[in-house]
Design an enzyme around this catalytic site. Structure first.
Site, PDB file in Angstrom:
ATOM      1  N   ALA A  71       0.862  -1.184   0.000  1.00  0.00           N
ATOM      2  CA  ALA A  71       0.000   0.000   0.000  1.00  0.00           C
ATOM      3  C   ALA A  71       0.898   1.235   0.000  1.00  0.00           C
ATOM      4  O   ALA A  71       2.045   1.173   0.452  1.00  0.00           O
ATOM      5  CB  ALA A  71      -0.888  -0.003   1.236  1.00  0.00           C
ATOM      6  N   GLY A 110       0.308  -5.021   0.940  1.00  0.00           N
ATOM      7  CA  GLY A 110      -0.920  -5.019   0.141  1.00  0.00           C
ATOM      8  C   GLY A 110      -0.714  -5.672  -1.211  1.00  0.00           C
ATOM      9  O   GLY A 110      -1.662  -6.214  -1.783  1.00  0.00           O
ATOM     10  N   GLU A 113      -1.170  -9.215  -0.588  1.00  0.00           N
ATOM     11  CA  GLU A 113      -2.592  -9.440  -0.296  1.00  0.00           C
ATOM     12  C   GLU A 113      -3.413  -9.463  -1.577  1.00  0.00           C
ATOM     13  O   GLU A 113      -4.359 -10.245  -1.706  1.00  0.00           O
ATOM     14  CB  GLU A 113      -3.100  -8.362   0.662  1.00  0.00           C
ATOM     15  N   GLU A 133       4.207  -5.436   7.198  1.00  0.00           N
ATOM     16  CA  GLU A 133       3.458  -4.382   7.899  1.00  0.00           C
ATOM     17  C   GLU A 133       3.917  -4.182   9.345  1.00  0.00           C
ATOM     18  O   GLU A 133       3.951  -3.052   9.836  1.00  0.00           O
ATOM     19  CB  GLU A 133       1.964  -4.686   7.866  1.00  0.00           C
TER      20      GLU A 133
END
Ligand code: T1G
Length: 659
Positions: A71, A110, A113, A133
């Site tokens: 992200a 992300g 993910e 993270e």
């Protein structure tokens, strides 16, 4: 759609094209394809298009050298915008048409993910995977804690998520994280698989069950992962979320994960760790080096193969350099070679040699007792005794041996590299590379920029430090550079606190409770007290500056630190024990000055010691020794154990000032 290229643009960072009857969606947000708002919108739009058009399957891939680097961390200080990443991962997973991730490069956070929400994952051998993270003080926020264990099992997920560890392509295949590795065009391979998937029902990760383990095995795994978390909120939360994936329906687990992510994302710890992340990237931007190319370096000479020199030589060999190590005698060279071989073997055993075996790495090192062997070196680093005359004499001899364009670097901690440079004919090639012991482990290297250092030399030194896997921070010339100068102020304040009424025990306990791995007096004992004592004896003392003489009394009593079993603490069987002899010396020192000891709280200890660091940091900025406050934070975190989750002394002070 562009009629010529057939490329359809869904947002500024997402495009797609048809390859046969497969829609290839390209995520393109240089340099790492971070998942921005635009990418989330574009990906959803592409999926909507795929649902309408007569495509049989979808391939998702990243442009450039990454799949998706996570992200966009820069969005974390701003309000959440929709579509959120969980909405995108849900759309991927629920797609009626098979979605295949074609991965060539990093798939992080992300990005991983997104790949987990796809129905298959195909990767190249150069790809790597992580949910890092927790290193940012948060947990995965788009299904990582719930989907990963469904693919790789609880044990692997509890190893990867709470630590943020990266896995390479082979391990990812072994774990079941990827379905296939290819060494050809990964997109073409994915299109072929997609075409073969025609009409097959997608294999949805979220629909898989976490493979069951025996209760005691699960308990053991959770206990081990919890212990590794060392009480930090993000890793601890990651353990609980991964553990819950085995019992909770996906939707429930995702909701709990998202709530935890949002709470941690707003935490001071996450803000501090984001500061450190960007600080490390900012440190690489050095004024005056724009457009300056580093010179090629293939051979590194190391003079002095003691603790520091052997560590530096080891780091250089692991990084792939040819290394020429020189000592004063054949015996010393042989001892150094054995030390290096042992360090390389240990690094190989713990997987820290980039996949190369110990013999291959060790073969890059030759040692001897003749400086002439350095004639072909591109860079020579001296790591001999921290004595000016010894280092100056060595530089003078090297000046007549190495090539005129070879770089000469001193590893000095305290000496003036400008004075050392006077010993060579072309001083612009002299620079400081201050490694931290153990040099093959500690990331920090202070790159000491002399006024006379040529920009190309500085750029080359920084490039070598980065290739060594180090974190180079540029410092100007002053006694102690950035780190040791601040550490001296820290030590002075710790001794003032001692004289005021605290003890080594209360001071160390306060700082360790604040997040330091070791309190100051434990560190002094580990480093040894005699070096500072020798420096104090040869440095004229300013009578106007408060001086605490307890350290001198300790050295006079032969209490030189941990290596002799006695320093500020008694060291008994590897344990630190309070020493009555030290308490008596402190009391005598106070009495001699008429000081009546007073209670000193842990809060006062932390405030005064961190305050001493900040005051010295501000002076370093004012003098231009440090280029930016965040560089100082990096030095104190990576060289002196300041807790990263507090962002460093300068960041912590700024946050405190903000209230
Ligand atoms: N967001 C924003 N910018 C990023 C970024 C990111 N994720 N990653 C890198 N950059 C910038 C970086 O600041 C630098 O900018 C440039 O890209 C090159 O980076 C929902 C919430 C990917 C291995 O933690 O580990 O996903 O200085 O110098 O050495 O669950 O960057 O050039 O202006 O590091 O080749 C999780 C962080 C996010 C990965 C590439 N992802 N990045 O290394 O280049 S949280 C991460 C890295 C998340 C989800 C959660 C590395 C890299 P500038 P660089 P590099």
């Amino acid at each position: 759609m562009n009629p010529v290229t057939g490329v359809r643009r869904h947002s500024e960072t997402v495009s797609s094209r048809l390859d046969g009857d497969v829609l290839v969606v390209v995520l393109d947000n240089p340099p790492v394809n971070a998942v921005s708002h635009s990418m989330r919108e574009g990906l959803l739009a592409a999926l909507t298009t795929a649902g309408r058009d007569d495509v049989v399957a979808i391939v998702v891939t990243g442009a450039g050298t990454a799949f998706v680097g996570g992200a966009d961390i820069r969005e974390f200080d701003a309000p959440i915008t929709t579509p959120t990443l969980p909405e995108v991962t849900a759309a991927l997973e629920s797609s009626a048409k098979p979605v295949i991730a074609a991965i060539d490069g990093v798939a992080l956070g992300g990005g991983l993910e997104l790949a987990l929400a796809c129905h298959r994952r195909i990767a190249t051998a150069r790809s790597s995977f992580a949910l890092p993270e927790v290193k940012l003080g948060i947990v995965p926020g788009a299904g990582g804690t719930q989907r990963l264990p469904r693919l790789v099992g609880l044990a692997a997920a509890l190893d990867l998520v709470p630590t943020g560890r990266t896995v390479g392509a082979d391990e990812a295949l072994r774990l079941g994280l990827v379905d296939e590795l290819v060494d050809t065009d990964v997109v073409a391979a994915a299109v072929a698989v997609a075409t073969r998937s025609r009409g097959l029902s997608p294999r949805r990760t979220g629909a898989l069950a976490v493979p069951k383990l025996r209760a005691e095995e699960t308990a053991d795994l959770v206990a081990a992962a919890t212990a590794k978390a060392k009480g930090r909120p993000a890793p601890l939360s990651a353990v609980l979320l991964v553990r819950s994936a085995a019992d909770l329906p996906l939707a429930t687990g995702l909701a709990e994960e998202r709530a935890t992510f949002l709470a941690l994302r707003a935490s001071p710890e996450a803000a501090a760790l984001r500061h450190v992340f960007f600080a490390e990237r900012a440190a690489a931007r050095v004024a005056g080096l724009e457009g300056v190319a580093a010179r090629p370096v293939a051979t590194i000479g190391v003079v002095g193969l003691g603790l520091m020199g052997s560590g530096i030589a080891t780091a250089a060999a692991i990084a792939g350099y040819s290394v020429v190590g020189v000592e004063q005698s054949a015996e010393a060279a042989s001892a150094g070679e054995m030390r290096i071989a042992d360090l390389i073997a240990r690094a190989a055993r713990s997987g820290r040699t980039g996949g190369a075996d110990a013999a291959t790495v060790a073969a890059r090192v030759v040692t001897g007792d003749d400086l002439a062997a350095l004639a072909g070196a591109d860079l020579v680093i001296e790591a001999v005794i921290d004595d000016h005359d010894a280092k100056a004499a060595l530089f003078g001899r090297l000046d007549g041996i190495v090539r005129p364009d070879a770089i000469l670097a001193t590893n000095t901690s305290y000496l003036d590299p400008d004075r050392l440079a006077e010993a060579v004919s072309n001083p612009e090639r002299v620079i400081g590379l201050h490694f931290f012991s153990p040099a093959h482990v500690m990331r920090l290297v202070e790159v000491v920029r002399r006024a006379g250092t040529a920009p190309e030399i500085l750029a080359t030194a920084i490039a070598v430090a980065r290739r060594l896997g180090k974190l180079p921070v540029v410092t100007g010339v002053c006694e102690g550079f950035i780190g040791n100068r601040i550490f001296s102020a820290y030590r002075r304040e710790a001794e003032y606190l001692l004289e005021d009424g605290a003890s080594p025990q209360t001071i160390d306990a306060a700082m360790e409770a604040h997040g330091f791995a070791m309190g100051p007096f434990a560190v002094f004992d580990l480093a040894g007290l005699e070096i500072a004592w020798a420096r104090r004896k040869r440095t004229p003392r300013d009578p106007a500056v408060r001086h605490v003489d307890v350290a001198d009394r300790l050295c006079e009593a032969g209490r030189f630190g941990a290596k002799v079993g006695r320093g500020w603490w008694d060291h008994v069987d590897g344990r630190r024990v309070a020493s009555p002899e030290v308490a008596a010396l402190i009391a005598a020192s106070r009495a001699a000055k008429g000081i009546v000891p007073r209670p000193v709280t842990a809060d006062e200890i932390v405030a005064r010691l961190t305050g001493a660091m900040v005051a010295e940091g501000r002076a370093l900025l004012a003098e231009g020794i440090a280029a930016r406050a965040s560089d100082i934070d990096l030095v104190m975190i990576n060289g002196y154990g300041f807790p990263a989750y507090r962002g460093g002394p300068m960041w912590a002070a700024e946050q405190g000032a903000r209230g």
